[in-house]
Design a protein around this motif. Structure first.
Motif, short mmCIF file in Angstrom:
data_model
loop_
_atom_site.label_atom_id
_atom_site.label_comp_id
_atom_site.label_asym_id
_atom_site.label_seq_id
_atom_site.Cartn_x
_atom_site.Cartn_y
_atom_site.Cartn_z
N SER A 21 66.65 -61.39 32.70
CA SER A 21 67.57 -61.84 33.75
C SER A 21 67.07 -63.04 34.54
N GLY A 22 65.89 -63.58 34.17
CA GLY A 22 65.41 -64.75 34.88
C GLY A 22 63.93 -64.98 34.77
N PHE A 23 63.41 -65.83 35.67
CA PHE A 23 62.00 -66.19 35.66
C PHE A 23 61.65 -66.87 36.97
N LYS A 24 60.39 -67.14 37.14
CA LYS A 24 59.90 -67.91 38.29
C LYS A 24 59.54 -69.30 37.77
N ALA A 25 59.69 -70.32 38.63
CA ALA A 25 59.27 -71.69 38.31
C ALA A 25 58.45 -72.20 39.49
N THR A 26 57.19 -72.56 39.23
CA THR A 26 56.31 -73.06 40.28
C THR A 26 56.24 -74.56 40.21
N ASP A 27 56.65 -75.21 41.30
CA ASP A 27 56.67 -76.67 41.40
C ASP A 27 55.25 -77.20 41.63
N ARG A 28 55.08 -78.52 41.47
CA ARG A 28 53.77 -79.14 41.69
C ARG A 28 53.22 -78.90 43.09
N SER A 31 55.52 -74.58 45.49
CA SER A 31 56.73 -73.83 45.79
C SER A 31 57.13 -72.99 44.58
N VAL A 32 57.48 -71.75 44.81
CA VAL A 32 57.90 -70.85 43.74
C VAL A 32 59.40 -70.62 43.87
N TRP A 33 60.12 -70.92 42.77
CA TRP A 33 61.56 -70.73 42.72
C TRP A 33 61.87 -69.47 41.91
N THR A 34 62.82 -68.70 42.38
CA THR A 34 63.31 -67.55 41.63
C THR A 34 64.60 -67.98 40.94
N ILE A 35 64.58 -67.94 39.61
CA ILE A 35 65.70 -68.40 38.80
C ILE A 35 66.36 -67.19 38.14
N THR A 36 67.66 -67.06 38.36
CA THR A 36 68.45 -66.01 37.72
C THR A 36 69.28 -66.65 36.62
N VAL A 37 69.30 -66.02 35.44
CA VAL A 37 70.13 -66.51 34.33
C VAL A 37 71.18 -65.45 34.01
N ASN A 38 72.26 -65.92 33.36
CA ASN A 38 73.34 -64.99 32.96
C ASN A 38 74.01 -65.53 31.70
N THR A 74 70.85 -69.66 40.76
CA THR A 74 71.49 -69.07 39.58
C THR A 74 71.68 -70.22 38.63
N ALA A 75 71.03 -70.16 37.48
CA ALA A 75 70.96 -71.29 36.56
C ALA A 75 72.27 -71.55 35.84
N LEU A 76 72.73 -72.79 35.90
CA LEU A 76 73.83 -73.26 35.06
C LEU A 76 73.24 -73.83 33.77
#
Length: 147
Positions: A21-28, A31-38, A74-76
């Motif tokens: 249902s998603g993943f985390k993405a850590t920027d340079r 910052s940690v982003w919570t990404i939800t996919v569908n 929420t990822a497009l």
């Protein structure tokens, strides 16, 4: 006014904690982003189509989506950067090119009829245009064995 620019929320970084249902993405900047996919999320791997299976821990992504709160999207679209390497050609066969990378390690690159070659001064390059001692850069999908 001559135009309209629509800015879609985005995040980029290194992937961790991948689930269905998603993943985390850590920027340079850390910052940690919570990404939800569908089911509506589209995926790109390099210049081609991709899938959630291409989103792996350690991969680099750019995510375009809809804000779901602070540092959450929420990822497009999820764009996954392909694996890559650079080095000097040490040998080649009909199915492989072996390079020595900057750190001195060897890497085998698998090639086939779908491989695209770009060589300066050659309009339609192919494997025959790749020579020992040539410096090259490659991108593609790393195999489990590291090649």
């Amino acid at each position: 006014m001559d135009g309209l620019a629509v800015v879609v929320p985005s995040a980029h970084g290194t992937v961790s904690d991948v689930t269905a249902s998603g993943f985390k993405a850590t920027d340079r900047d850390g910052s940690v982003w919570t990404i939800t996919v569908n089911g509506d999320t589209t995926y790109e791997y390099g210049a081609g189509d991709g899938s959630l299976a291409d989103v792996t821990n350690g991969s680099s992504v750019v995510v375009l989506g809809e804000s779901a709160g602070d540092n959450a999207l929420t990822a497009l679209t999820v764009r996954v950067a392909p694996d890559g390497a650079r080095g000097t050609v040490t040998s080649k066969t009909a199915g492989t090119i072996v390079i020595t990378q900057r750190d001195g390690t060897s890497l085998t690159i698998h090639v086939d009829a779908d491989t695209t070659y770009r060589v300066d001064g050659v309009d339609t390059a192919d494997l025959g245009d790749i020579a020992v001692d040539m410096a090259i850069g490659v991108s593609g999908r790393a195999r489990a064995d590291g090649s």
